[in-house]
Every structure is written in structure tokens, then in C-alpha cells.
Design an enzyme around this catalytic site. Structure first.
Site, PDB file in Angstrom:
ATOM      1  N   GLU A   1      -5.703  22.259 -20.603  1.00  0.00           N
ATOM      2  CA  GLU A   1      -4.572  22.096 -21.417  1.00  0.00           C
ATOM      3  C   GLU A   1      -4.635  22.337 -22.900  1.00  0.00           C
ATOM      4  O   GLU A   1      -5.381  21.594 -23.621  1.00  0.00           O
ATOM      5  CB  GLU A   1      -3.833  21.139 -21.112  1.00  0.00           C
ATOM      6  CG  GLU A   1      -2.398  20.688 -21.597  1.00  0.00           C
ATOM      7  CD  GLU A   1      -1.588  19.684 -20.918  1.00  0.00           C
ATOM      8  OE1 GLU A   1      -1.284  20.040 -20.010  1.00  0.00           O
ATOM      9  OE2 GLU A   1      -1.752  18.478 -21.286  1.00  0.00           O
TER      10      GLU A   1
ATOM     11  N   LYS B   1      -2.804  21.024 -26.116  1.00  0.00           N
ATOM     12  CA  LYS B   1      -1.874  20.039 -26.221  1.00  0.00           C
ATOM     13  C   LYS B   1      -2.409  19.571 -27.714  1.00  0.00           C
ATOM     14  O   LYS B   1      -3.031  18.455 -27.855  1.00  0.00           O
ATOM     15  CB  LYS B   1      -2.119  19.054 -25.026  1.00  0.00           C
ATOM     16  CG  LYS B   1      -1.309  17.617 -25.481  1.00  0.00           C
ATOM     17  CD  LYS B   1      -1.260  16.664 -24.071  1.00  0.00           C
ATOM     18  CE  LYS B   1      -2.558  15.974 -23.787  1.00  0.00           C
ATOM     19  NZ  LYS B   1      -2.124  15.098 -22.901  1.00  0.00           N
TER      20      LYS B   1
ATOM     21  N   LYS C   1       3.940  23.958 -20.249  1.00  0.00           N
ATOM     22  CA  LYS C   1       4.243  22.585 -20.139  1.00  0.00           C
ATOM     23  C   LYS C   1       5.287  22.094 -20.996  1.00  0.00           C
ATOM     24  O   LYS C   1       5.085  22.152 -22.117  1.00  0.00           O
ATOM     25  CB  LYS C   1       2.496  21.856 -20.285  1.00  0.00           C
ATOM     26  CG  LYS C   1       2.481  20.406 -19.898  1.00  0.00           C
ATOM     27  CD  LYS C   1       2.196  20.648 -18.406  1.00  0.00           C
ATOM     28  CE  LYS C   1       2.052  19.372 -17.768  1.00  0.00           C
ATOM     29  NZ  LYS C   1       1.259  18.332 -18.322  1.00  0.00           N
TER      30      LYS C   1
ATOM     31  N   GLU D   1       5.890  18.006 -10.695  1.00  0.00           N
ATOM     32  CA  GLU D   1       5.022  17.105 -10.868  1.00  0.00           C
ATOM     33  C   GLU D   1       5.775  15.920 -10.245  1.00  0.00           C
ATOM     34  O   GLU D   1       6.958  15.472 -10.196  1.00  0.00           O
ATOM     35  CB  GLU D   1       4.982  16.905 -12.603  1.00  0.00           C
ATOM     36  CG  GLU D   1       4.189  15.462 -12.906  1.00  0.00           C
ATOM     37  CD  GLU D   1       4.095  15.485 -14.143  1.00  0.00           C
ATOM     38  OE1 GLU D   1       3.388  16.548 -14.818  1.00  0.00           O
ATOM     39  OE2 GLU D   1       4.645  14.603 -14.899  1.00  0.00           O
TER      40      GLU D   1
ATOM     41  N   ASN E   1       0.658  13.005 -11.139  1.00  0.00           N
ATOM     42  CA  ASN E   1       0.252  12.837 -12.516  1.00  0.00           C
ATOM     43  C   ASN E   1      -0.108  11.316 -12.301  1.00  0.00           C
ATOM     44  O   ASN E   1       0.470  10.358 -11.830  1.00  0.00           O
ATOM     45  CB  ASN E   1       1.531  12.724 -13.216  1.00  0.00           C
ATOM     46  CG  ASN E   1       1.187  12.566 -14.748  1.00  0.00           C
ATOM     47  OD1 ASN E   1       0.162  12.304 -15.194  1.00  0.00           O
ATOM     48  ND2 ASN E   1       2.028  13.074 -15.587  1.00  0.00           N
TER      49      ASN E   1
ATOM     50  N   GLU F   1      -3.479  15.399 -12.052  1.00  0.00           N
ATOM     51  CA  GLU F   1      -3.099  15.514 -13.498  1.00  0.00           C
ATOM     52  C   GLU F   1      -3.342  14.222 -14.258  1.00  0.00           C
ATOM     53  O   GLU F   1      -3.147  13.028 -13.719  1.00  0.00           O
ATOM     54  CB  GLU F   1      -1.786  15.825 -13.574  1.00  0.00           C
ATOM     55  CG  GLU F   1      -0.847  17.081 -12.991  1.00  0.00           C
ATOM     56  CD  GLU F   1       0.340  17.189 -13.298  1.00  0.00           C
ATOM     57  OE1 GLU F   1       0.919  18.001 -12.833  1.00  0.00           O
ATOM     58  OE2 GLU F   1       0.843  16.459 -14.095  1.00  0.00           O
ATOM     59  N   SER F   2      -4.006  14.684 -15.290  1.00  0.00           N
ATOM     60  CA  SER F   2      -4.174  13.372 -16.323  1.00  0.00           C
ATOM     61  C   SER F   2      -5.123  12.332 -16.084  1.00  0.00           C
ATOM     62  O   SER F   2      -5.643  11.939 -14.975  1.00  0.00           O
ATOM     63  CB  SER F   2      -2.922  12.539 -16.629  1.00  0.00           C
ATOM     64  OG  SER F   2      -1.438  13.277 -16.761  1.00  0.00           O
TER      65      SER F   2
END
Ligand SMILES: O=C(O)c1ccccc1NCC(=O)[C@H](O)[C@H](O)COP(=O)(O)O
Length: 282
Positions: free
Chosen positions: A54, A56, A115, A159, A180, A213-214
């Protein structure tokens, strides 16, 4: 779940900004997408863990803003073995922009996820991408927005954060579901979220590509989440926080290559939870 139920102030501010952002105007986009399934499968076939890396520049949980050229970053991520990219287009809290996504997508040949916090159909037309994100918790009409995105050619990553949200995503017909690990009520990250939710929804998500995710920052995290059933992993901060002495390609590589010898593959084999599944294609 009610979108306004327990939500971190930063996330409320993101939602408020998304609601009041002007519609992009212009034409409805019409996309010929690069297949996310094919990209993930190709990486898998190469013996590596499929990572969606990603771009970001900043976030509510990050200090400062990275000023690196997004195209250079994206190219380094692909050089490091990223199967696909995610590019933040949210400007006010993540330092992203549709223009970054446009430039990145022109420069690479892997699928690119937009995103953002898309709440209404017109927001889908801000920029072309291969995949868009819809967040169960924030979207009023998931099925309607999913259909609107697909009519434009987008693949959709839906998500979720809880078992109930995964079930909602499956019921709406999602093919790609991201779990997530970041709780948008508190902004805490807990990798156990994916483990619990994937386990609880194992029955029902057999035909879904599950993406963790994350909060993923080490090859050990990747192994752990793969063992729990992740088909792919979305990694942002761990790559974006690279030090000057390091580089993003190396960080992506370390989260894919080291997995080659891991016994962690989930979906194509007998899973540790006893669930047998077939190779996923869509
Ligand atoms: O990243 C944040 O701080 C954040 C805060 C509030 C809402 C959403 C947020 N992030 C969105 C994401 O989904 C992550 O950027 C993505 O999963 C990558 O996570 P990480 O690897 O932890 O940067």
C-alpha cells in the site's frame, strides 16, 4: 451495524469528509481491469505469499507524511514482489489523491486497488483503478454499490471487521473480502481479529478470496495469518515506514520470499482447522 455506532473520532472525521467531498463530475468510468485473482494466483504459484503493498503517505495512526514520489514507491514495491498495489486516494487524512493512483497505474502492470472511503455511487467515478474498496460498516446499500462498481468494470474488495460483517459481505456476493485487523472504533490493531473471524466464517467463505488487512509487519505475521486462512495480505505502514538506510522493495521482499519455505498455505491444501478447499479461481 450502524455506521455511527462507536467510532474513533479520526474515523468520524474521515466519514464526514467523504460525505461532504464534492462529486467528481465527468464521465462514468469504464474499466478493463487487471485480474486480482490472476495476480494473487501467479504469486502463489511462484511459491510466494501474495502481498498487496500500500502507498499510504500518512494516516491517522502515523506521525508525519512521506513525501516520496508515489510512482517510485510503487515501482519499488513491485520490484520487491508485490502481487498488487493499493493506493490511498483519500486526501484529507491519508495524503492520497486520485492523481497518484492514475500515475501509479500507468507505471506498473499489476492490479491497483483504490483505497478510499466510498459512500455513494458517484464517488466510484473519481478515477480508474482495477479494484475498489467498500467498507461494510460504512456503506448503506452494499449490494447496490457492489453492483454499481461491477457495472463499471471494477473488482471489489469488501472490507469487514467482524464475523457478522463477513457474513453480510458474503450475502451481498463479495468475491474478495478483507478482514481488517484495525478496529475502527478504537484504531487498535490485533492480528487475532483475522484468526477469529476467518475461523468463525470458515463455513461460508469457501469461494471467497480472504485478505488479511492491517498491522502486518514481519514475515512471522505473514506466516501466522496465512496459517489462519489468509489468501493474501494487505501491508501498508510496515513498508511506508522504511528508514532511509532501507528501501520499500526490500521490505516487501522480506514479507514474501521468506514464506517460500513456510508450510502455511491454506486454501489449496488441507487446512489446520480441518477445512478442505479447492484452489480459488474467479
Ligand atoms: O491506517 C490508519 O491509520 C487508518 C485509520 C483509520 C481508518 C483506516 C485506516 N487505515 C486503512 C487501512 O485499511 C490500512 O491502510 C491498510 O489496511 C494497511 O494497514 P497497515 O499495514 O496497518 O498500514
Amino acid at each position: 451495524m450502524d455506521a455511527e455506532d462507536e467510532i474513533a473520532p479520526a474515523v468520524q472525521s474521515i466519514l464526514d469528509a467523504a460525505r461532504s467531498r464534492a462529486d467528481p463530475g465527468g464521465e462514468r468510468v469504464d474499466i478493463e481491469p487487471r485480474s486480482l485473482s490472476d495476480a494473487l494466483s501467479a504469486t502463489e504459484a511462484d511459491g510466494r505469499a501474495p502481498v498487496i503493498a500500500e502507498v499510504k503517505p500518512t494516516s491517522p495512526t502515523t506521525e508525519g507524511t512521506r513525501r516520496d514520489d508515489p510512482v517510485e514507491l510503487a515501482q519499488a514495491m513491485v520490484d520487491g514482489g508485490a502481487a498488487a498495489l493499493s493506493v490511498l486516494t483519500e486526501p484529507d487524512h491519508f495524503g492520497g489523491s486520485p492523481e497518484y493512483l492514475e500515475r501509479v497505474r500507468e507505471a506498473v502492470d499489476v492490479p491497483v486497488l483504490r483505497k478510499d472511503f466510498i459512500l455513494r455511487e458517484s464517488q466510484l467515478d473519481a478515477v480508474e483503478g482495477d479494484v475498489v474498496l467498500l467498507i461494510v460498516r460504512f456503506v448503506d446499500d452494499l449490494e447496490g454499490l457492489l453492483a454499481a462498481a461491477r457495472e463499471r468494470g471494477f473488482q471489489v474488495l469488501v472490507e469487514a471487521h467482524t464475523e457478522a460483517e463477513v457474513r453480510e459481505a458474503v450475502a451481498a456476493g463479495a468475491e474478495f473480502i478483507g478482514v481488517n485487523n484495525r478496529d475502527l472504533a478504537k484504531l487498535d490493531v490485533d492480528l487475532g481479529t483475522f484468526e477469529r473471524v476467518a475461523d468463525a466464517t470458515a463455513e461460508g467463505t469457501e469461494d471467497v478470496t480472504l485478505i488479511a488487512e492491517s498491522g502486518i509487519s514481519t514475515p512471522e505475521d505473514v506466516r501466522r495469518l496465512r496459517a489462519a486462512g489468509a489468501d493474501a495480505l494487505l501491508i501498508g505502514s510496515a513498508i511506508m515506514n522504511y528508514e532511509e538506510s532501507d528501501n520499500p522493495a526490500k521490505i516487501v521482499r522480506s514479507n514474501t520470499e521468506r514464506l517460500t519455505n513456510a508450510e502455511s498455505r491454506t486454501r489449496d491444501n488441507e487446512r489446520t482447522d480441518g477445512r478442505t478447499t479447492e484452489t480459488r479461481q474467479s
